[in-house]
Scaffold this active site. Structure first.
Site, mmCIF file in Angstrom:
data_model
loop_
_atom_site.group_PDB
_atom_site.id
_atom_site.type_symbol
_atom_site.label_atom_id
_atom_site.label_comp_id
_atom_site.label_asym_id
_atom_site.label_seq_id
_atom_site.Cartn_x
_atom_site.Cartn_y
_atom_site.Cartn_z
ATOM 1 N N CYS A 30 0.828 -1.216 0.000
ATOM 2 C CA CYS A 30 0.000 0.000 0.000
ATOM 3 C C CYS A 30 0.863 1.268 0.000
ATOM 4 O O CYS A 30 1.626 1.495 0.941
ATOM 5 C CB CYS A 30 -0.903 -0.054 1.234
ATOM 6 S SG CYS A 30 -1.680 1.499 1.684
ATOM 7 N N CYS A 33 0.162 3.686 2.889
ATOM 8 C CA CYS A 33 0.687 3.089 4.127
ATOM 9 C C CYS A 33 2.171 3.395 4.270
ATOM 10 O O CYS A 33 2.659 3.687 5.369
ATOM 11 C CB CYS A 33 0.488 1.572 4.116
ATOM 12 S SG CYS A 33 -1.230 1.046 4.063
#
Length: 104
Positions: A30, A33
């Site tokens: 991600c 993230c």
């Protein structure tokens, strides 16, 4: 510094905990993230009154399901083992800090 925990550690440290705990539900693939990770780690060093933990949703899928994490990153603040607040997506440091301090 934050650390990655598994389901068993989550049960002990978060659900049975008596302090404010901030959990970053993330995935290694991600992009947002990866952007949040240094902000989360920096804040974990700045705020001693809360515990900062991370859960890899691919490694702990049952936790992601239990807390209905469908988008990453999702940051949840737990107070005395109960969910107190949740934010989804990349979070600027000041907004995350304000959220955590509101529950200390």
């Amino acid at each position: 510094m934050s650390r990655i925990i598994n389901t068993e550690e989550f049960n002990v440290e978060v659900e049975n905990g008596s302090e404010t705990t901030v959990v970053d539900f993330f995935a290694t693939w991600c992009g947002p993230c990866k952007m949040l990770a240094p902000v989360f780690d920096e804040l974990s060093g700045d705020i001693d009154e809360a515990k900062f933990l991370k859960v890899d949703i691919d490694q702990s899928l049952e936790l992601a399901r239990k807390f209905q994490v469908t988008t990453v990153p999702t940051v949840i603040v737990f107070k005395d083992g109960e969910e107190a607040e949740r934010l989804v997506g990349f979070i600027p440091k000041q907004k995350l800090e304000d959220m955590v301090k509101a529950h200390i």
